[in-house]
Write a protein that holds these residues in place. Sequence first.
Motif, short mmCIF file in Angstrom:
data_model
loop_
_atom_site.label_atom_id
_atom_site.label_comp_id
_atom_site.label_asym_id
_atom_site.label_seq_id
_atom_site.Cartn_x
_atom_site.Cartn_y
_atom_site.Cartn_z
N LEU A 135 0.85 -1.19 0.00
CA LEU A 135 0.00 0.00 0.00
C LEU A 135 0.89 1.25 0.00
N VAL A 136 0.66 2.11 -0.98
CA VAL A 136 1.48 3.32 -1.12
C VAL A 136 1.02 4.38 -0.12
N GLU A 137 1.98 4.95 0.61
CA GLU A 137 1.67 6.14 1.43
C GLU A 137 2.14 7.34 0.63
N HIS A 138 1.27 8.33 0.51
CA HIS A 138 1.65 9.51 -0.27
C HIS A 138 1.05 10.76 0.36
N ALA A 139 1.72 11.89 0.09
CA ALA A 139 1.21 13.18 0.58
C ALA A 139 1.45 14.20 -0.51
N ASP A 140 0.42 14.97 -0.83
CA ASP A 140 0.49 15.97 -1.90
C ASP A 140 1.04 15.38 -3.19
N GLY A 141 0.70 14.13 -3.46
CA GLY A 141 1.12 13.49 -4.72
C GLY A 141 2.51 12.87 -4.67
N ASP A 142 3.25 13.11 -3.58
CA ASP A 142 4.60 12.53 -3.48
C ASP A 142 4.56 11.19 -2.75
N VAL A 143 5.27 10.23 -3.32
CA VAL A 143 5.37 8.92 -2.66
C VAL A 143 6.29 9.08 -1.45
N LYS A 144 5.83 8.58 -0.30
CA LYS A 144 6.64 8.75 0.91
C LYS A 144 7.77 7.71 0.94
N LYS A 145 8.83 8.08 1.66
CA LYS A 145 10.01 7.22 1.72
C LYS A 145 9.67 5.82 2.23
N VAL A 146 8.74 5.74 3.18
CA VAL A 146 8.41 4.43 3.75
C VAL A 146 7.92 3.46 2.67
N THR A 147 7.26 3.97 1.64
CA THR A 147 6.78 3.10 0.56
C THR A 147 7.97 2.53 -0.23
N LEU A 148 9.00 3.35 -0.41
CA LEU A 148 10.19 2.87 -1.13
C LEU A 148 10.87 1.77 -0.29
N GLU A 149 10.80 1.94 1.02
CA GLU A 149 11.35 0.90 1.91
C GLU A 149 10.54 -0.40 1.77
N LEU A 150 9.21 -0.26 1.73
CA LEU A 150 8.36 -1.45 1.63
C LEU A 150 8.55 -2.15 0.29
N THR A 171 9.94 11.25 10.41
CA THR A 171 10.41 9.92 9.99
C THR A 171 11.04 9.91 8.60
N GLU A 172 10.92 11.02 7.89
CA GLU A 172 11.45 11.07 6.53
C GLU A 172 12.73 11.90 6.46
N ALA A 173 13.05 12.64 7.53
CA ALA A 173 14.12 13.63 7.47
C ALA A 173 15.51 13.01 7.41
N ALA A 174 16.40 13.67 6.70
CA ALA A 174 17.80 13.21 6.62
C ALA A 174 18.58 13.63 7.86
N ILE A 175 18.11 14.71 8.50
CA ILE A 175 18.75 15.18 9.74
C ILE A 175 17.66 15.42 10.78
N VAL A 176 17.92 14.96 12.00
CA VAL A 176 16.97 15.19 13.10
C VAL A 176 17.74 15.80 14.28
N VAL A 177 17.19 16.86 14.84
CA VAL A 177 17.76 17.45 16.06
C VAL A 177 16.73 17.26 17.16
#
Length: 316
Positions: free
Chosen positions: A7-22, A196-202
Amino acid sequence: MSEILVLVEHADGDVKKVTLELLTLARSLGEPSAVWAGPGYSDAAKAKLAEYGAAKIYVADGEEIVDYVVAPKAELLAQLVSERSPAGVLVAATAEGKEIAGRLAVKTDSGVITDAVGVGEGFVAEQSIFGGGVNVRSRVTKGTPIVAVRPNSTAPVAEAGAGAEEKVAVALSDTARAAKVVERVKQERGARPELTEAAIVVSGGRGVGSGENFSIIEKLADSLGAAVGASRAATDAGWYPHQFQVGQTGKTVSPQLYIAAGISGAIQHRAGMQTSKTIVVINKDAEAPIFEIADFGVVGDLFQVVPQLTEEIEKR
Ligand code: FAD
């Protein structure tokens, strides 16, 4: 090869990173078919799904499938399970994904496993419990295996699939139409990336001392284009919203860079961030357990170190 529905997770038409992982995970189990539900499908989305190995893309983007309403998506998946008899279904273990997984399990009379951190041969799912101290392997023994996998459990790796598109007409029940979105309010947290999608987290912890003081964490995050996270001590104190909590009972993150300021490194916090590529720690106590997993550590007062760091980064 056996078909695996993702199942694809998407927001504003963009495929979320978690879907690429799945999709990456699904390739190790069979042939992935992406399932797009809701509005926003585009050529760019199709290209992304194919790039990560979707052999097929089922598209149900009719108006009746509304964003953020789970019942229609569960019915769509149930219809595909009944028509295609896939070897398994993977969804993201997000709030929405887990609810869809549960509903789908009831509709298809199947077993469901949530919060998996991996899925191996024979659809054996792995779950990490007690803050990463114990790993449990389990398998669905009834119906079609449905597994909700935690974001950031698998590194997404591109490998092209055919991306053959197939439109799906869904026969929605009255129940699926019973709820509708009446209003959408976007949380204003600047232009920061999703945690959960960020390359950097503070992230900030109890050492930050108050909600107002979180502004120094936010400034450092903004200088790096990072997301802001928090320990449970900080979210429980009401200093930062719960949706930004990192850890066993919060979000799992696995960014390129994780900066922890004023966080001691309890096992429940580590469970949500220890797979980060590079971990930088700022803590005034040299004995704080978080230094054990740090790549770089600064023993010092975060109220001095963090603003200095922000200033240096902003100069560049
Ligand atoms: P503390 O442990 O109090 O550490 C604060 C740190 O800040 C200390 O190391 C101190 O030296 C440092 N510090 C103080 N002042 C400064 C300063 N001025 N400059 C620099 N450093 C300073 N926790 C999570 O984070 N996420 C979870 O998902 C989670 N789930 C949990 C689930 C369960 C079932 C349980 C029982 C607990 C869970 N916890 C979770 C809580 C966890 O056990 C810890 O209590 C929590 O992580 C502590 O947060 P902290 O590190 O911010 O606070």
